[in-house]
Design an enzyme around this catalytic site. Structure first.
Site, PDB file in Angstrom:
ATOM      1  N   GLY A   1       4.577  -2.301   5.290  1.00 11.02           N
ATOM      2  CA  GLY A   1       4.559  -1.854   3.886  1.00 11.02           C
ATOM      3  C   GLY A   1       3.378  -0.953   3.546  1.00 11.02           C
ATOM      4  N   VAL A   2       2.795  -1.184   2.378  1.00  9.09           N
ATOM      5  CA  VAL A   2       1.648  -0.402   1.902  1.00  9.09           C
ATOM      6  C   VAL A   2       0.496  -0.488   2.913  1.00  9.09           C
ATOM      7  CG1 VAL A   2      -0.062  -0.183   0.050  1.00  9.09           C
ATOM      8  CG2 VAL A   2       2.211  -0.967  -0.505  1.00  9.09           C
ATOM      9  N   ASP A   3       0.244  -1.689   3.379  1.00  7.91           N
ATOM     10  CA  ASP A   3      -0.856  -1.966   4.305  1.00  7.91           C
ATOM     11  C   ASP A   3      -0.722  -1.099   5.561  1.00  7.91           C
ATOM     12  OD1 ASP A   3      -3.089  -3.290   5.174  1.00  7.91           O
ATOM     13  OD2 ASP A   3      -2.074  -5.184   5.658  1.00  7.91           O
TER      14      ASP A   3
ATOM     15  N   ASN B   1      -2.983  -8.654   3.725  1.00  7.41           N
ATOM     16  CA  ASN B   1      -2.822 -10.094   4.002  1.00  7.41           C
ATOM     17  C   ASN B   1      -4.197 -10.636   4.374  1.00  7.41           C
ATOM     18  OD1 ASN B   1      -3.196 -10.134   6.986  1.00  7.41           O
ATOM     19  ND2 ASN B   1      -1.396  -8.803   6.921  1.00  7.41           N
TER      20      ASN B   1
ATOM     21  N   SER C   1       2.799  -7.790  -3.853  1.00  6.92           N
ATOM     22  CA  SER C   1       3.622  -8.990  -3.578  1.00  6.92           C
ATOM     23  C   SER C   1       5.129  -8.817  -3.790  1.00  6.92           C
ATOM     24  CB  SER C   1       3.153 -10.215  -4.402  1.00  6.92           C
ATOM     25  OG  SER C   1       1.993 -10.779  -3.852  1.00  6.92           O
ATOM     26  N   THR C   2       5.575  -7.600  -4.080  1.00 10.32           N
ATOM     27  CA  THR C   2       7.014  -7.455  -4.349  1.00 10.32           C
ATOM     28  C   THR C   2       7.799  -6.894  -3.154  1.00 10.32           C
ATOM     29  OG1 THR C   2       6.759  -5.258  -5.350  1.00 10.32           O
ATOM     30  CG2 THR C   2       6.630  -7.154  -6.825  1.00 10.32           C
ATOM     31  N   GLY C   3       7.115  -6.769  -1.992  1.00 13.48           N
ATOM     32  CA  GLY C   3       7.816  -6.335  -0.780  1.00 13.48           C
ATOM     33  C   GLY C   3       7.978  -7.532   0.150  1.00 13.48           C
TER      34      GLY C   3
ATOM     35  N   ASP D   1       4.139   7.652  -3.285  1.00 16.47           N
ATOM     36  CA  ASP D   1       3.556   6.990  -2.115  1.00 16.47           C
ATOM     37  C   ASP D   1       2.055   6.872  -2.373  1.00 16.47           C
ATOM     38  OD1 ASP D   1       2.340   6.471   0.333  1.00 16.47           O
ATOM     39  OD2 ASP D   1       3.674   7.790   1.454  1.00 16.47           O
ATOM     40  N   ILE D   2       1.546   5.659  -2.346  1.00 17.54           N
ATOM     41  CA  ILE D   2       0.137   5.435  -2.720  1.00 17.54           C
ATOM     42  C   ILE D   2      -0.840   6.100  -1.743  1.00 17.54           C
ATOM     43  CG2 ILE D   2      -0.257   3.206  -1.549  1.00 17.54           C
ATOM     44  CD1 ILE D   2      -1.501   2.374  -4.404  1.00 17.54           C
TER      45      ILE D   2
HETATM   46  N1  AR6 Z   1       3.231   3.424  -1.561  1.00 21.04           N
HETATM   47  C1  AR6 Z   1       3.505   2.664  -2.653  1.00 21.04           C
HETATM   48  N2  AR6 Z   1       4.252   1.544  -2.595  1.00 21.04           N
HETATM   49  C2  AR6 Z   1       4.732   1.173  -1.382  1.00 21.04           C
HETATM   50  C3  AR6 Z   1       4.478   1.905  -0.196  1.00 21.04           C
HETATM   51  C4  AR6 Z   1       3.692   3.082  -0.317  1.00 21.04           C
HETATM   52  N3  AR6 Z   1       3.394   3.842   0.728  1.00 21.04           N
HETATM   53  N4  AR6 Z   1       5.098   1.256   0.837  1.00 21.04           N
HETATM   54  C5  AR6 Z   1       5.712   0.170   0.308  1.00 21.04           C
HETATM   55  N5  AR6 Z   1       5.499   0.114  -1.030  1.00 21.04           N
HETATM   56  P1  AR6 Z   1       4.449  -4.734   0.629  1.00 21.04           P
HETATM   57  P2  AR6 Z   1       3.452  -7.369  -0.275  1.00 21.04           P
HETATM   58  C6  AR6 Z   1       5.943  -0.900  -2.012  1.00 21.04           C
HETATM   59  O1  AR6 Z   1       5.417  -5.366   1.556  1.00 21.04           O
HETATM   60  O2  AR6 Z   1       4.786  -7.734  -0.796  1.00 21.04           O
HETATM   61  C7  AR6 Z   1       2.249  -6.284   4.637  1.00 21.04           C
HETATM   62  O3  AR6 Z   1       2.794  -6.466   5.917  1.00 21.04           O
HETATM   63  C8  AR6 Z   1       7.079  -1.804  -1.638  1.00 21.04           C
HETATM   64  O4  AR6 Z   1       8.303  -1.170  -1.945  1.00 21.04           O
HETATM   65  O5  AR6 Z   1       3.684  -3.551   1.108  1.00 21.04           O
HETATM   66  O6  AR6 Z   1       2.247  -7.635  -1.109  1.00 21.04           O
HETATM   67  C9  AR6 Z   1       0.865  -6.891   4.502  1.00 21.04           C
HETATM   68  O7  AR6 Z   1       0.128  -6.797   5.702  1.00 21.04           O
HETATM   69  C10 AR6 Z   1       6.837  -3.004  -2.527  1.00 21.04           C
HETATM   70  O8  AR6 Z   1       7.398  -2.793  -3.822  1.00 21.04           O
HETATM   71  O9  AR6 Z   1       3.329  -5.801   0.125  1.00 21.04           O
HETATM   72  C11 AR6 Z   1       1.141  -8.306   4.125  1.00 21.04           C
HETATM   73  O10 AR6 Z   1       1.374  -9.107   5.265  1.00 21.04           O
HETATM   74  C12 AR6 Z   1       5.331  -3.037  -2.710  1.00 21.04           C
HETATM   75  O11 AR6 Z   1       4.863  -1.772  -2.230  1.00 21.04           O
HETATM   76  C13 AR6 Z   1       2.390  -8.209   3.289  1.00 21.04           C
HETATM   77  O12 AR6 Z   1       3.048  -7.014   3.721  1.00 21.04           O
HETATM   78  C14 AR6 Z   1       4.632  -4.148  -1.950  1.00 21.04           C
HETATM   79  O13 AR6 Z   1       5.243  -4.344  -0.695  1.00 21.04           O
HETATM   80  C15 AR6 Z   1       2.091  -8.083   1.816  1.00 21.04           C
HETATM   81  O14 AR6 Z   1       3.307  -8.093   1.110  1.00 21.04           O
END
Ligand code: AR6
Length: 189
Positions: free
Chosen positions: A39-41, A31, A131-133, A17-18
């Site tokens: 997600g991460v954000d 975003n 970008s992979t979520g 977990d980052i």
């Molecule tokens: N630590 C590490 N990786 C994670 C964590 C974490 N705590 N949580 C999720 N991931 P995403 P995007 C992985 O959706 O695709 C947000 O709503 C997850 O499994 O976080 O760039 C923003 O506000 C995936 O592989 O980011 C934007 O609107 C990766 O992180 C949008 O999502 C990225 O998933 C950005 O989408």
């Protein structure tokens, strides 16, 4: 965990977990609004606390009133997190389709994050798989772009970083990154 040395920089892949890591900077897959999300954000803002959002609001008011363009990066404090800084970048939205344009924008997101880290004299950086979520870019293709861009940057800036790590949330994503790293190392690098 997988670790390779590129010059004096250690490049590593871990499952985790980052928001828990202690590199000087962590990168947020944000975003353009910089106002948080899922997600991460979501995890970064909820664990880091309101001081991160406060700086994001300031950045929107001053530098990017229309939002942070895809591929660009900005830096804020990291609030209550172990890291000192959060670098916010915006990856492309693929929705399943990843053309050259999305690959270039994804590469920009990684490169501009490293550039801003370098400008702040930061020695260690953690990336998620941008970008992979929610943005649904192909994970294998994204891992190629991510790793090639980071390796190129390390080679072009050999005395800059002690450690760059990818913190991958799921085992399957970690395995794809590991496979891609081995492919890249066996190719031309
Ligand atoms: N630590 C590490 N990786 C994670 C964590 C974490 N705590 N949580 C999720 N991931 P995403 P995007 C992985 O959706 O695709 C947000 O709503 C997850 O499994 O976080 O760039 C923003 O506000 C995936 O592989 O980011 C934007 O609107 C990766 O992180 C949008 O999502 C990225 O998933 C950005 O989408």
């Amino acid at each position: 965990m997988k670790e390779v040395k590129i010059g004096k920089t250690t490049l590593s892949l871990i499952v985790g977990d980052i928001t828990e890591v202690d590199t000087e900077a962590i990168v947020n897959a944000a975003n353009p609004t910089l106002m948080g999300g899922g997600g991460v954000d979501g995890a970064i803002h909820s664990k880091g606390g309101p001081s991160i959002l406060k700086e994001c609001i300031q950045i929107r008011k001053t530098l990017y009133p229309e939002g942070l363009p895809t591929g660009k990066a900005v830096i804020t404090n990291a609030g209550n997190l172990k890291a000192k800084y959060v670098i916010h970048t915006v990856g492309p939205i693929c929705n399943g389709v990843m053309t050259e344009k999305e690959k270039e924008l994804l590469s920009d997101a990684y490169r501009n994050s490293l550039l801003i880290a370098k400008q702040h004299n930061i020695k260690s950086v953690s990336f998620p798989s941008i970008s992979t979520g929610a943005y649904r870019c192909d994970i294998k293709e994204s891992s190629k772009v991510a790793l090639k861009t980071v390796i190129d940057f390390i080679k072009q800036n050999p005395d800059t970083f002690d450690k760059i790590q990818f913190v991958l949330f799921q085992e399957n994503i970690y395995k794809l990154y590991q496979q891609t790293l081995e492919e890249i190392l066996n190719e031309s690098y």
